[in-house]
Design a protein around this motif. Structure first.
Motif, PDB file in Angstrom:
ATOM      1  N   GLN A  63       0.847  -1.187   0.000  1.00 52.38           N
ATOM      2  CA  GLN A  63       0.000   0.000   0.000  1.00 52.38           C
ATOM      3  C   GLN A  63       0.889   1.246   0.000  1.00 52.38           C
ATOM      4  O   GLN A  63       1.914   1.285   0.680  1.00 52.38           O
ATOM      5  CB  GLN A  63      -0.876   0.007   1.247  1.00 52.38           C
ATOM      6  N   SER A 104       1.009   5.305   0.870  1.00 48.91           N
ATOM      7  CA  SER A 104       0.330   6.409   1.540  1.00 48.91           C
ATOM      8  C   SER A 104       0.966   7.709   1.078  1.00 48.91           C
ATOM      9  O   SER A 104       2.185   7.787   0.954  1.00 48.91           O
ATOM     10  CB  SER A 104       0.462   6.305   3.055  1.00 48.91           C
ATOM     11  N   VAL A 105       0.124   8.686   0.805  1.00 46.37           N
ATOM     12  CA  VAL A 105       0.620   9.979   0.323  1.00 46.37           C
ATOM     13  C   VAL A 105       0.120  11.087   1.255  1.00 46.37           C
ATOM     14  O   VAL A 105      -1.052  11.081   1.641  1.00 46.37           O
ATOM     15  CB  VAL A 105       0.115  10.276  -1.116  1.00 46.37           C
ATOM     16  N   PHE A 106       1.042  11.989   1.584  1.00 48.35           N
ATOM     17  CA  PHE A 106       0.677  13.131   2.441  1.00 48.35           C
ATOM     18  C   PHE A 106      -0.105  14.146   1.610  1.00 48.35           C
ATOM     19  O   PHE A 106       0.351  14.553   0.541  1.00 48.35           O
ATOM     20  CB  PHE A 106       1.948  13.765   3.003  1.00 48.35           C
ATOM     21  N   ALA A 160      -7.646   9.206   5.071  1.00 46.16           N
ATOM     22  CA  ALA A 160      -7.797   9.502   6.492  1.00 46.16           C
ATOM     23  C   ALA A 160      -7.631  11.000   6.590  1.00 46.16           C
ATOM     24  O   ALA A 160      -6.673  11.545   6.045  1.00 46.16           O
ATOM     25  CB  ALA A 160      -6.718   8.803   7.284  1.00 46.16           C
ATOM     26  N   ILE A 176      -4.252  11.666   4.752  1.00 51.95           N
ATOM     27  CA  ILE A 176      -3.350  10.624   4.262  1.00 51.95           C
ATOM     28  C   ILE A 176      -4.143   9.839   3.222  1.00 51.95           C
ATOM     29  O   ILE A 176      -5.171   9.250   3.536  1.00 51.95           O
ATOM     30  CB  ILE A 176      -2.902   9.682   5.390  1.00 51.95           C
ATOM     31  N   ARG A 228      -4.440   6.740   0.989  1.00 58.50           N
ATOM     32  CA  ARG A 228      -3.880   5.373   0.945  1.00 58.50           C
ATOM     33  C   ARG A 228      -4.346   4.693  -0.321  1.00 58.50           C
ATOM     34  O   ARG A 228      -5.532   4.708  -0.648  1.00 58.50           O
ATOM     35  CB  ARG A 228      -4.322   4.587   2.168  1.00 58.50           C
ATOM     36  N   VAL A 278       5.726  10.231   0.416  1.00 60.58           N
ATOM     37  CA  VAL A 278       5.059   8.928   0.328  1.00 60.58           C
ATOM     38  C   VAL A 278       5.713   7.935   1.266  1.00 60.58           C
ATOM     39  O   VAL A 278       6.868   8.090   1.663  1.00 60.58           O
ATOM     40  CB  VAL A 278       5.124   8.362  -1.116  1.00 60.58           C
ATOM     41  N   THR A 279       4.943   6.921   1.622  1.00 57.46           N
ATOM     42  CA  THR A 279       5.538   5.829   2.378  1.00 57.46           C
ATOM     43  C   THR A 279       4.829   4.552   1.972  1.00 57.46           C
ATOM     44  O   THR A 279       3.688   4.573   1.511  1.00 57.46           O
ATOM     45  CB  THR A 279       5.450   6.083   3.900  1.00 57.46           C
ATOM     46  N   THR A 303       3.566   0.662   2.950  1.00 55.59           N
ATOM     47  CA  THR A 303       3.222  -0.181   4.098  1.00 55.59           C
ATOM     48  C   THR A 303       2.716  -1.520   3.587  1.00 55.59           C
ATOM     49  O   THR A 303       1.991  -1.579   2.582  1.00 55.59           O
ATOM     50  CB  THR A 303       2.081   0.463   4.928  1.00 55.59           C
ATOM     51  N   TYR A 339      -6.591   0.432  10.841  1.00 58.61           N
ATOM     52  CA  TYR A 339      -7.647   0.943   9.955  1.00 58.61           C
ATOM     53  C   TYR A 339      -7.963  -0.117   8.928  1.00 58.61           C
ATOM     54  O   TYR A 339      -7.194  -1.077   8.744  1.00 58.61           O
ATOM     55  CB  TYR A 339      -7.233   2.249   9.250  1.00 58.61           C
ATOM     56  N   ARG A 399      -5.043  -3.031   8.028  1.00 59.42           N
ATOM     57  CA  ARG A 399      -3.732  -2.609   8.549  1.00 59.42           C
ATOM     58  C   ARG A 399      -3.656  -3.145   9.974  1.00 59.42           C
ATOM     59  O   ARG A 399      -4.371  -2.679  10.863  1.00 59.42           O
ATOM     60  CB  ARG A 399      -3.625  -1.082   8.530  1.00 59.42           C
TER      61      ARG A 399
END
Lengths: 439, 143
Positions: free
Chosen positions: B5, B7-9, B37, B44, B46, B66-67, B69, B99, B116
């Motif tokens: 997955q 995730s982007v700020f 979220a 965030i 996702r 980005v990160t 997970t 989540y 998650r």
């Protein structure tokens, strides 16, 4: 390693001796400017003063201040206290705001400057065996010539590299065996990063110390530079109006800069009222030149905010120490009655691993001042869960509260969303001023 | 068993989401699933995408934060009670869910759930015991 001094007798003189020297030299300087500088004479007369009213340091507070605008008003030579035939050098400061200023030096002035720069070099452990790599700019700016003169007088080997051409800086560091690097702290960081990029191990260089000044920097930057270059990094303070670099200098203790009190008298004042405040309290630093011949400015207001420390120093020097300037009096914000400087916020951000790109918003809501700090998010601080990010925000807020003494709201914003500036960054937006409130 | 997955700020201001979705669209990256979220200040985003590596690299090139997970992708029968079964398994297995979000596949028979959790393998095992299958990264592109 034993502490090195350039002029041990005066650098470690008793406080009584220093006071006696200051008294005598101040009296002489006041006579000199009264006789030779028209604007000073007029101002003293307006204040109802004659040189006889100044018998020692305790009378200094009676004299009017000198401010940067005076140097602009009497530009170029209106404040020179000697005929131009005795002036052997000019330096100028562009000033990021407004017209440039110019100062002159007699042969004796340069001699004093060389001495105080040699004191700085000795204080970081240098002697005639050292190779002093000067990457400050050479030219009207005082940085290059200042340290160069000190290195020459000390008998070390001066390498006048000047600034720029970083690849060549690295080659010279490697080939010439530079042992002491002199430049701005941001350029030291850049050189360090360039070494890393090129795969040059700093341990393979002969470099052991660095003398960094001419711009604000933080303790965190000192740690970073020390690691990047594998050296001890020392702070130096000076300004063109007073002399150039080495008005005050850091010693082996890396705990504040010793003011060359046999040449300059330091005072701390309340920037709003101009009143002298006791040593140890934060205020605007003011210098009086007591040996200069060409530009012996009296009570020059630096606009730098700092603290004077009179505690004895383990290095043996007896000159008082001044803190690194915490900011400019122009930058100081008063929030809920507490003095806050953007540099303090920057210190916390760097320590916590955030980028030093931030913007501060001050406002007044329901008669209470608010402090919002916008900080750019980075990948290290980012997470896929809201709770992790909130935790990071809270940690940052707690750290800011503990350093500033008041609470701040942190808002994490997108990278590159805070505008970059080419010159001096605009860090603060004080909305209270827009509302017509008092400054 | 887990899937990737991204995730982007997303800063809470006009246009920030468009920039991300536009970037992905231009690169022909297909979104398999998404959720947001949100807080007062930021969101965030996702995503489960068709080409994770490419999405990460184009987003980073646009200076997005980005990160990545590892999450669990669960395939459910698209019928009442399917989610209830999963939640029961998690609850009985003492699994804490940070989540979750759900999406439909391209056929009407299945729905998918993204979870998650702390221990992806343990969750996959627990679900499998009840006959519920988790999907692999390879299967993401077949959804």
């Amino acid at each position: 390693m034993a502490e090195k001094y350039w002029q041990k007798e005066i650098e470690t003189a008793s406080r009584e001796e220093i006071k006696a020297i200051q008294d005598e030299r101040l009296v002489k300087t006041v006579k000199h400017v009264f006789q030779n500088v028209e604007p000073y004479r007029k101002r003293m007369e307006e204040a109802g003063l004659t040189p006889d009213d100044i018998r020692g340091v305790e009378d200094l507070h009676k004299l009017p201040f000198t401010v940067k605008q005076d140097l602009r008003d009497y530009y170029p030579y209106g404040l020179f206290a000697v005929p131009t035939k005795d002036v052997v050098r000019l330096h100028a400061s562009s000033g990021t705001t407004g017209k440039q200023i110019v100062v002159g030096y007699t042969r004796n002035d340069l001699d004093v400057w060389d001495d105080i720069a040699a004191r700085q070099l000795c204080a970081v452990g240098a002697d005639e065996n050292d190779f002093v790599h000067v990457s400050y700019g050479y030219g009207l700016f005082t940085g290059g010539f200042g340290l160069h003169g000190g290195a020459t007088k000390l008998g070390a080997t001066a390498i006048p590299v000047s600034s720029g051409n970083t690849d060549r800086q690295v080659t010279i560091l490697q080939d010439f065996g530079s042992t002491v690097l002199c430049c701005t702290p941001s350029y030291a960081m850049y050189i360090g990063e360039t070494l890393k990029k090129k795969g040059v191990d700093p341990k393979s260089l002969s470099l052991k110390a660095g003398i960094f000044g001419a711009e604000p920097w933080t303790e965190e930057m000192r740690q970073q530079i020390q690691e990047l270059l594998d050296i001890k990094a020392y702070d130096v303070y000076g300004l063109t109006e007073i002399m150039g670099p080495c008005v005050s200098y850091e010693c082996s203790q890396q705990a504040g800069m010793h003011v060359n009190e046999d040449h300059f008298i330091i005072e701390t004042i309340n920037p709003d009222t101009g009143e002298v405040i006791p040593n140890g309290e934060v205020g605007e630093l003011v210098f009086t030149c007591i040996t200069k011949e060409c530009c012996p400015f009296i009570r020059y207001r630096t606009r730098d905010i700092g603290v004077v420390n009179t505690e004895p120093c383990a290095c043996g020097r007896t000159f008082v120490r001044m803190s690194k300037p915490m900011g400019r009096s122009d930058d100081m914000m008063i929030i809920r009655g507490v003095n806050v400087f953007p540099s303090q916020i920057e210190t916390v951000l760097l320590k916590m691993g955030y980028s030093p790109n931030y913007k501060i918003y001050v406002d007044r809501v329901n008669n209470t001042d608010t402090l919002d700090v916008h900080v750019e998010m980075n990948e290290d601080m980012f997470s896929d869960t809201v709770s992790d990010i909130k935790k990071n925000e809270e940690k940052l807020e707690a750290e800011l509260r503990s350093l500033l003494g008041i609470s701040a709201n942190v808002k994490l914003v997108a990278p590159n969303s805070i505008e970059r500036s080419m010159g001096k960054a605009v860090r603060v937006e004080d909305k209270r001023k827009l509302l017509g409130g008092k400054k | 068993m887990s899937i990737r997955q991204i995730s982007v700020f997303v800063e809470n201001k006009k246009g920030s989401l468009v920039e991300i979705t536009d970037t992905l669209a231009k690169e022909n990256i297909d979104l398999r699933a998404m959720s947001i979220a949100d807080t007062q200040d930021f969101g965030i985003l996702r995503l489960i995408v068709s080409d994770t590596d490419k999405a990460l690299s184009v987003l980073r090139s646009k200076n997005c934060i980005v990160t990545e997970t590892a999450v669990v992708g669960v395939r459910l029968r698209n019928e009442p009670g399917a989610l209830a079964t999963v939640v029961k398994v998690l609850s009985e297995g003492d699994i804490n869910v940070e989540y979750m979000y759900a999406f439909n596949g391209s056929t009407p028979h299945h729905a998918y759930l993204v979870l998650r959790v702390n221990d992806n393998d343990k969750v996959s095992e627990l679900l499998l015991k009840e006959g519920i299958k988790c999907i692999t990264q390879q299967q993401v592109s077949e959804i």
